[in-house]
Design a protein around this motif. Structure first.
Motif, short mmCIF file in Angstrom:
data_model
loop_
_atom_site.label_atom_id
_atom_site.label_comp_id
_atom_site.label_asym_id
_atom_site.label_seq_id
_atom_site.Cartn_x
_atom_site.Cartn_y
_atom_site.Cartn_z
N ASP A 21 68.37 71.81 52.26
CA ASP A 21 66.88 72.22 51.86
C ASP A 21 66.07 71.11 51.99
O ASP A 21 64.80 71.42 52.51
CB ASP A 21 67.00 72.54 50.20
N LEU A 22 66.18 69.82 52.07
CA LEU A 22 65.20 68.79 52.14
C LEU A 22 65.12 68.87 53.79
O LEU A 22 63.86 68.41 54.08
CB LEU A 22 65.92 67.47 51.78
N ILE A 23 66.15 68.81 54.51
CA ILE A 23 65.74 68.76 55.94
C ILE A 23 64.88 69.79 56.39
O ILE A 23 63.88 69.69 57.16
CB ILE A 23 67.08 68.97 56.96
N SER A 24 64.95 71.08 55.99
CA SER A 24 64.02 72.35 55.93
C SER A 24 62.71 71.91 55.68
O SER A 24 61.76 72.13 56.42
CB SER A 24 64.53 73.34 55.37
N ALA A 25 62.34 71.45 54.54
CA ALA A 25 61.11 70.83 54.11
C ALA A 25 60.61 69.76 54.91
O ALA A 25 59.43 69.90 55.26
CB ALA A 25 61.22 70.41 52.73
N LEU A 26 61.43 68.98 55.29
CA LEU A 26 61.00 67.89 56.22
C LEU A 26 60.38 68.21 57.64
O LEU A 26 59.35 68.01 58.15
CB LEU A 26 62.11 66.89 56.41
N VAL A 27 61.17 69.34 58.30
CA VAL A 27 60.81 69.86 59.39
C VAL A 27 59.55 70.68 59.41
O VAL A 27 58.73 70.56 60.08
CB VAL A 27 62.10 70.77 60.16
N ARG A 28 59.26 71.43 58.24
CA ARG A 28 58.37 72.14 58.11
C ARG A 28 57.09 71.49 58.11
O ARG A 28 56.08 71.60 58.63
CB ARG A 28 58.25 73.16 57.13
N HIS A 29 57.12 70.20 57.39
CA HIS A 29 55.88 69.27 57.12
C HIS A 29 55.67 68.90 58.41
O HIS A 29 54.64 68.53 58.89
CB HIS A 29 56.42 68.09 55.96
N TRP A 30 56.73 68.31 59.31
CA TRP A 30 56.64 67.66 60.67
C TRP A 30 55.69 68.49 61.57
O TRP A 30 54.76 67.99 62.11
CB TRP A 30 57.75 67.10 61.11
N VAL A 45 70.91 62.17 54.69
CA VAL A 45 69.79 63.04 55.15
C VAL A 45 69.22 62.02 56.29
O VAL A 45 68.77 60.97 55.66
CB VAL A 45 68.63 63.70 54.52
N THR A 46 69.19 62.08 57.54
CA THR A 46 68.57 61.19 58.37
C THR A 46 67.36 62.05 58.97
O THR A 46 67.87 63.08 59.66
CB THR A 46 69.54 60.57 59.40
N PHE A 47 66.18 61.74 59.11
CA PHE A 47 65.12 62.32 59.74
C PHE A 47 64.36 61.20 60.74
O PHE A 47 63.93 60.45 60.39
CB PHE A 47 64.30 62.79 58.80
N THR A 48 64.40 61.74 61.78
CA THR A 48 63.86 60.67 62.80
C THR A 48 62.30 61.17 63.10
O THR A 48 61.86 62.08 63.16
CB THR A 48 64.67 60.91 64.38
N LEU A 49 61.62 59.70 63.12
CA LEU A 49 60.19 60.04 63.33
C LEU A 49 59.97 59.63 64.74
O LEU A 49 59.00 60.15 65.37
CB LEU A 49 59.27 59.15 62.38
N SER A 50 60.48 58.42 65.33
CA SER A 50 60.30 58.11 66.92
C SER A 50 61.57 57.84 67.22
O SER A 50 62.42 57.12 66.65
CB SER A 50 59.21 57.19 66.88
N GLY A 51 61.80 57.66 68.50
CA GLY A 51 63.07 57.12 69.27
C GLY A 51 64.17 58.47 68.92
O GLY A 51 63.82 59.70 68.84
N ARG A 52 65.37 57.79 68.83
CA ARG A 52 66.36 58.87 68.49
C ARG A 52 67.42 58.37 67.67
O ARG A 52 67.56 57.04 67.91
CB ARG A 52 67.12 59.70 69.65
N PRO A 77 63.10 62.90 67.42
CA PRO A 77 61.78 63.12 66.34
C PRO A 77 61.41 64.46 66.15
O PRO A 77 61.54 65.55 67.00
CB PRO A 77 60.42 62.63 67.34
N GLY A 78 61.31 64.57 64.63
CA GLY A 78 61.01 65.87 63.87
C GLY A 78 62.30 66.69 63.76
O GLY A 78 62.18 67.75 63.35
N GLN A 79 63.50 66.01 63.99
CA GLN A 79 64.69 66.75 63.52
C GLN A 79 65.26 65.83 62.73
O GLN A 79 65.32 64.56 62.14
CB GLN A 79 65.61 66.70 65.00
N GLY A 80 66.11 66.47 61.64
CA GLY A 80 66.96 65.98 60.68
C GLY A 80 68.49 66.18 60.94
O GLY A 80 68.92 67.27 61.48
N MET A 81 69.25 65.35 60.15
CA MET A 81 70.82 65.73 60.34
C MET A 81 71.20 65.53 59.15
O MET A 81 70.90 64.49 58.25
CB MET A 81 71.38 64.77 61.30
N HIS A 82 72.30 66.23 58.66
CA HIS A 82 73.10 66.24 57.16
C HIS A 82 74.62 65.86 57.65
O HIS A 82 75.28 66.43 58.50
CB HIS A 82 73.02 67.65 56.60
#
Length: 212
Positions: A76-85, A18-25, A39-44
């Motif tokens: 599931d983790l990506i969904s949780a990360l996106v919701r939190h972001w 799982v990669t989740f970007t906070l800034s940049g790309r 930013p705010g997106q994740g990839m599996h």
């Protein structure tokens, strides 16, 4: 992960990534297809999927998490990360740790089986593997690359590097890891590890031990 030098050559992991970007790309290439994670997106990236990443013109800050292969925890983790972001606009280490714990993520679980031909551990040379399969060396190598996305020796090296990652996460000394994973010495492991994962074995071990 933070910085400009985020390009990595073709490799794979035994775990789902799982990669989740906070800034940049972050940009990944899988089967010649480009994926961009902003930013705010994740990839599996599923376990054992060959991929490489591209360098970026501006600083990148992202989180890489490795989850047990094939459990569904990654999505599931990506969904949780996106919701939190979306709710907070930030991602602190305690938040990340709590979400990972909520999803029962345990790095180092048994990987899923590779698709296709026998594991390189079961043979000593490509020629021997080809003979066992009743194929020419060239034909075997072509089919292996088609099924696995990498030639036999490249696949074998990454299998060894992933075993080294598992041992480093367990806190094993680097010299012992090099010997157990089949590298000629600690320097050989260090060169291959940094080229594949963008970090030295010592730094990887220290960061994983702190996180644990």
């Amino acid at each position: 992960m933070r910085g400009l030098d985020v390009a990595l050559p073709l490799h794979f992991h035994d775990e789902d990534q799982v990669t989740f970007t906070l800034s940049g790309r972050r940009r990944f290439v899988i089967d010649d297809e480009l994926f961009c994670v902003t930013p705010g997106q994740g990839m599996h990236i599923p376990a054992r999927t060959p991929h490489h990443s591209l360098s970026e013109p501006s600083e990148v800050v992202c989180v890489n998490i490795y989850t047990p292969a094939g459990t569904g925890a990654a999505r599931d983790l990506i969904s949780a990360l996106v919701r939190h972001w979306r709710r907070t606009g930030r991602m602190d280490w305690p938040d990340l740790t709590m979400m990972a714990a909520d999803h029962g993520l345990l790095a180092g679980s048994a990987p899923g089986a590779a698709i296709g031909l026998a594991s390189p551990d079961s043979w000593e040379t490509v020629r021997q593997a080809a003979q066992r399969a009743g194929m020419s060396r060239e034909g075997f190598s072509r089919r292996f690359k088609k099924w696995h996305g990498l030639p036999p020796h490249g696949f074998w090296l990454l299998e060894k590097l992933n075993e080294a990652r598992r041992l480093l996460r367990a806190g094993e000394p680097i010299a012992a890891v090099a010997a157990e994973a089949g590298f000629s010495d600690q320097s050989h492991l260090g060169r291959c590890f940094r080229r594949a994962f963008g970090v030295t074995p010592g730094r990887y071990r220290a960061e994983r031990c702190r996180a644990g």
